[in-house]
Design a protein around this motif. Structure first.
Motif, PDB file in Angstrom:
ATOM      1  N   UNK A  40      27.482  12.140  44.088  1.00 57.24           N
ATOM      2  CA  UNK A  40      26.329  11.995  44.970  1.00 57.24           C
ATOM      3  C   UNK A  40      25.506  10.761  44.592  1.00 57.24           C
ATOM      4  N   UNK A  41      24.731  10.264  45.557  1.00 55.98           N
ATOM      5  CA  UNK A  41      23.904   9.078  45.342  1.00 55.98           C
ATOM      6  C   UNK A  41      22.605   9.460  44.643  1.00 55.98           C
ATOM      7  N   UNK A  42      22.755   9.912  43.408  1.00 58.16           N
ATOM      8  CA  UNK A  42      21.623  10.348  42.607  1.00 58.16           C
ATOM      9  C   UNK A  42      21.730   9.723  41.231  1.00 58.16           C
ATOM     10  N   UNK A  43      20.628   9.189  40.729  1.00 58.19           N
ATOM     11  CA  UNK A  43      20.606   8.615  39.397  1.00 58.19           C
ATOM     12  C   UNK A  43      19.641   9.413  38.540  1.00 58.19           C
ATOM     13  N   UNK A 222       7.695  11.451  46.508  1.00 63.56           N
ATOM     14  CA  UNK A 222       7.725  12.466  45.461  1.00 63.56           C
ATOM     15  C   UNK A 222       8.212  13.789  46.024  1.00 63.56           C
ATOM     16  N   UNK A 223       9.268  14.350  45.405  1.00 62.76           N
ATOM     17  CA  UNK A 223       9.795  15.638  45.840  1.00 62.76           C
ATOM     18  C   UNK A 223       9.395  16.768  44.902  1.00 62.76           C
ATOM     19  N   UNK A 229       9.257  17.817  32.055  1.00 62.06           N
ATOM     20  CA  UNK A 229      10.589  18.309  32.376  1.00 62.06           C
ATOM     21  C   UNK A 229      11.320  17.363  33.322  1.00 62.06           C
ATOM     22  N   UNK A 230      10.773  17.135  34.520  1.00 63.94           N
ATOM     23  CA  UNK A 230      11.456  16.282  35.488  1.00 63.94           C
ATOM     24  C   UNK A 230      10.486  15.856  36.590  1.00 63.94           C
ATOM     25  N   UNK A 231      10.638  14.596  37.012  1.00 62.68           N
ATOM     26  CA  UNK A 231      10.008  14.101  38.232  1.00 62.68           C
ATOM     27  C   UNK A 231      11.144  13.658  39.147  1.00 62.68           C
ATOM     28  N   UNK A 232      11.184  14.221  40.343  1.00 62.44           N
ATOM     29  CA  UNK A 232      12.276  13.912  41.270  1.00 62.44           C
ATOM     30  C   UNK A 232      11.712  13.224  42.502  1.00 62.44           C
ATOM     31  N   UNK A 245      18.265   0.967  51.234  1.00 61.95           N
ATOM     32  CA  UNK A 245      18.085   1.787  50.033  1.00 61.95           C
ATOM     33  C   UNK A 245      19.299   2.698  49.913  1.00 61.95           C
ATOM     34  N   UNK A 246      20.090   2.508  48.879  1.00 62.80           N
ATOM     35  CA  UNK A 246      21.384   3.186  48.780  1.00 62.80           C
ATOM     36  C   UNK A 246      21.337   4.485  47.985  1.00 62.80           C
ATOM     37  N   UNK A 247      20.302   4.669  47.148  1.00 61.69           N
ATOM     38  CA  UNK A 247      20.170   5.935  46.434  1.00 61.69           C
ATOM     39  C   UNK A 247      19.514   6.975  47.328  1.00 61.69           C
ATOM     40  N   UNK A 248      20.016   8.207  47.288  1.00 62.71           N
ATOM     41  CA  UNK A 248      19.386   9.302  48.026  1.00 62.71           C
ATOM     42  C   UNK A 248      18.246   9.915  47.221  1.00 62.71           C
ATOM     43  N   UNK A 249      18.393   9.946  45.906  1.00 58.54           N
ATOM     44  CA  UNK A 249      17.351  10.524  45.061  1.00 58.54           C
ATOM     45  C   UNK A 249      17.503  10.041  43.631  1.00 58.54           C
ATOM     46  N   UNK A 250      16.457  10.272  42.859  1.00 56.15           N
ATOM     47  CA  UNK A 250      16.460   9.916  41.438  1.00 56.15           C
ATOM     48  C   UNK A 250      15.646  10.944  40.676  1.00 56.15           C
ATOM     49  N   UNK A 251      16.103  11.278  39.482  1.00 57.38           N
ATOM     50  CA  UNK A 251      15.378  12.176  38.590  1.00 57.38           C
ATOM     51  C   UNK A 251      14.933  11.394  37.361  1.00 57.38           C
ATOM     52  N   UNK A 252      13.644  11.477  37.068  1.00 61.43           N
ATOM     53  CA  UNK A 252      13.061  10.823  35.894  1.00 61.43           C
ATOM     54  C   UNK A 252      12.786  11.901  34.851  1.00 61.43           C
ATOM     55  N   UNK A 253      13.449  11.814  33.711  1.00 65.28           N
ATOM     56  CA  UNK A 253      13.340  12.833  32.673  1.00 65.28           C
ATOM     57  C   UNK A 253      12.537  12.279  31.494  1.00 65.28           C
ATOM     58  N   UNK A 254      11.403  12.895  31.157  1.00 72.76           N
ATOM     59  CA  UNK A 254      10.537  12.376  30.094  1.00 72.76           C
ATOM     60  C   UNK A 254      11.058  12.745  28.710  1.00 72.76           C
TER      61      UNK A 254
END
Length: 529
Positions: A40-43, A222-223, A229-232, A245-254
């Motif tokens: 999937x297009x998720x980083x 922001x989703x 824990x996580x910012x999606x 924009x080729x990414x569908x979503x991204x998760x930022x993990x602290x």
């Protein structure tokens, strides 16, 4: 795949500890982590510390916060992913007048907020006034001081509506500067210059940046946000350039802990890490892998002395501590990374700028026997604090204690000047000496030493009014010499930022400042190694 909850649970219990040499039992690989591209297009980004806020006027400027601001908000210009030169974004073109004392930006028709309302020049007027309003408490307000009347507004000497910015019509922004500012288009990419939504702030107040309330104008919205824990974020449906924009979503993990970062990356649970969160002792071994990278040395680690606390209010005490530091030993032996000893605050690499000659600091005065070295609970800050503790004990006969705290707690402490000596780090926000030197231009939010020097401020003020680039740089070099001769700070080393990046992740380009606009990032599923 591990779920987010299971991953965190394993990390807390210590069951996911994967040593660097875990791959010795299998065939050698040129890559450290798993390399199969995702379906999937998720980083998934190892984003270091939990952000102080998602409000661009509240963040402290850590790399993880900048990544989020760039994903959620767009400014007049956007960074080129490799060169960092300003690209058209909400502004399609711009021009200067009166020797770069006035800038006119023509805005993009059809740009919208995520609630479908138009994003116009009036949003910039509102946002810059809000950032400078002293009641907002924006930590980066001083970066806006190039605007006419900005400093006086931030110091509560003028009302916000006197700011030299206006919107003659919805698609035209006129910006008056305090003096010639030829590099303003580059400044306008910086996060504090990006607009915030007046309509959401009016409706929700301080909670406007929470999920469900937040309105953005960038490539992503922001989703979800689960603190620590996580910012999606997901691709915006209203962004003007959505088709690219080729990414569908991204998760930022602290994730601050270096071992956790490399374990999750190796296991395929992270796709890239922000710079500077890898374990220093393992850097020599990690360098052999193709997915190990390092960005340019545009970061200075330095000592902040609390100039408002005795006896560190005396330049001679600060000089004694600074001169006792074994910088070459610190950089080469202990840090094991891309670090070089620093005798200047501004790192080398800015075209045309020559830093000051070696300063002549004040006479030496013995420091107190006991004091505290404060640092953030991250690497290499902890290592630096421990080395300084040992060196000062051996060379000066003093016995400093070391105190480490979570990053946001540490920043809050030094911001309120509640410390003796602190291990500090500053990375340039744009390619000009003022991104470093403006930190100490009076009582700014980033003036952690609380060093107030009228002569230094006079030199910076003269540089702002100087239109000739050569003379301007000469004035800035004199200001830097003053800063170092008074030993308000003590540069330690210049460093790059080491990180891990999957080979199929494209658009996350190496650059001098480790800034990576997410709109350019994509997954290459055809990558085969």
């Amino acid at each position: 795949m591990l779920t987010l909850w299971n991953r965190r649970d394993l990390l807390r219990s210590g069951l996911l500890i994967a040593p660097l040499w875990a791959g010795c039992s299998r065939a050698p690989s040129p890559y450290f982590g798993k390399t199969a591209p995702p379906a999937h297009d998720r980083v998934r980004i190892g984003n270091a510390a939990e952000p102080r806020s998602l409000d661009p006027h509240k963040v402290e400027g850590a790399l993880g916060e900048l990544n989020l601001c760039m994903a959620l908000f767009e400014g007049l210009t956007e960074y080129h992913p490799r060169t960092l030169s300003p690209l058209p974004a909400l502004a399609v073109r711009w021009r200067s007048e009166d020797n770069a004392r006035v800038w006119i930006f023509s805005l993009r028709p059809g740009a919208r907020w995520s609630d479908a309302l138009p994003c116009t020049a009036a949003d910039f007027v509102y946002s810059w006034r809000r950032a400078l309003d002293p009641h907002t408490g924006c930590p980066y307000a001083n970066v806006l001081y190039y605007l006419k009347n900005a400093r006086a507004i931030n110091e509560d000497k003028l009302p916000p509506d006197t700011l030299g910015v206006s919107a003659p019509d919805p698609l035209t922004l006129r910006v008056e500067m305090e003096g010639p500012t030829a590099f303003f288009p580059l400044l306008s990419s910086f996060f504090v210059y990006r607009p915030v939504p007046a309509q959401a702030i009016a409706r929700h107040g301080e909670s406007w940046s929470r999920p469900g309330n937040m309105i953005t104008n960038g490539a992503f919205v922001l989703a979800a946000h689960r603190p620590y824990d996580e910012i999606r974020v997901v691709r915006s449906e209203t962004y003007w350039d959505r088709s690219r924009v080729r990414l569908a979503e991204a998760s930022f993990l602290p994730i601050v802990d270096g071992s956790q970062n490399i374990n999750l990356y190796q296991a395929g649970e992270l796709d890239v890490t922000v710079g500077g969160v890898l374990p220093r002792p393992l850097l020599p071994a990690l360098r052999q892998y193709r997915d190990y990278h390092t960005d340019g040395r545009f970061i200075t680690y330095y000592l902040s002395f609390n100039c408002s606390r005795k006896p560190f209010d005396r330049p001679g005490v600060r000089t004694t501590l600074s001169k006792a530091v074994e910088r070459e030993e610190l950089a080469l032996r202990y840090l094991k990374g891309d670090a070089v000893p620093a005798l200047t605050f501004v790192p080398p690499g800015i075209p045309g700028y020559r830093g000051p000659a070696p300063p002549h600091p004040a006479g030496k005065i013995n420091p107190p026997e006991r004091f505290v070295i404060h640092s953030a609970n991250r690497e290499p800050d902890r290592t630096v604090a421990a080395v300084l503790q040992s060196v000062w004990k051996r060379r000066l006969g003093v016995a400093p204690a070391v105190s480490t705290e979570e990053l946001q707690t540490f920043l809050a402490r030094i911001r309120r000047h509640d410390y003796d000596v602190a291990v500090s780090r500053w990375g340039g926000d744009y390619l000009d000496p003022t991104t470093f030197l403006d930190l100490y231009d009076g009582p700014t939010p980033k003036n952690y030493p609380n060093w107030l020097d009228p002569f230094y401020q006079l030199l910076l003020a003269r540089a702002r009014r100087e239109g000739d680039p050569t003379r301007r740089y000469r004035l800035l070099a004199q200001a830097e010499e003053r800063l170092l001769s008074e030993a308000a700070i003590a540069p330690l080393f210049h460093t790059g930022l080491e990180y891990l990046q999957k080979p199929w992740l494209v658009g996350w380009e190496p650059n001098l400042q480790d800034l990576h606009p997410l709109k350019y990032v994509a997954i290459n599923r055809r990558w085969r190694g």
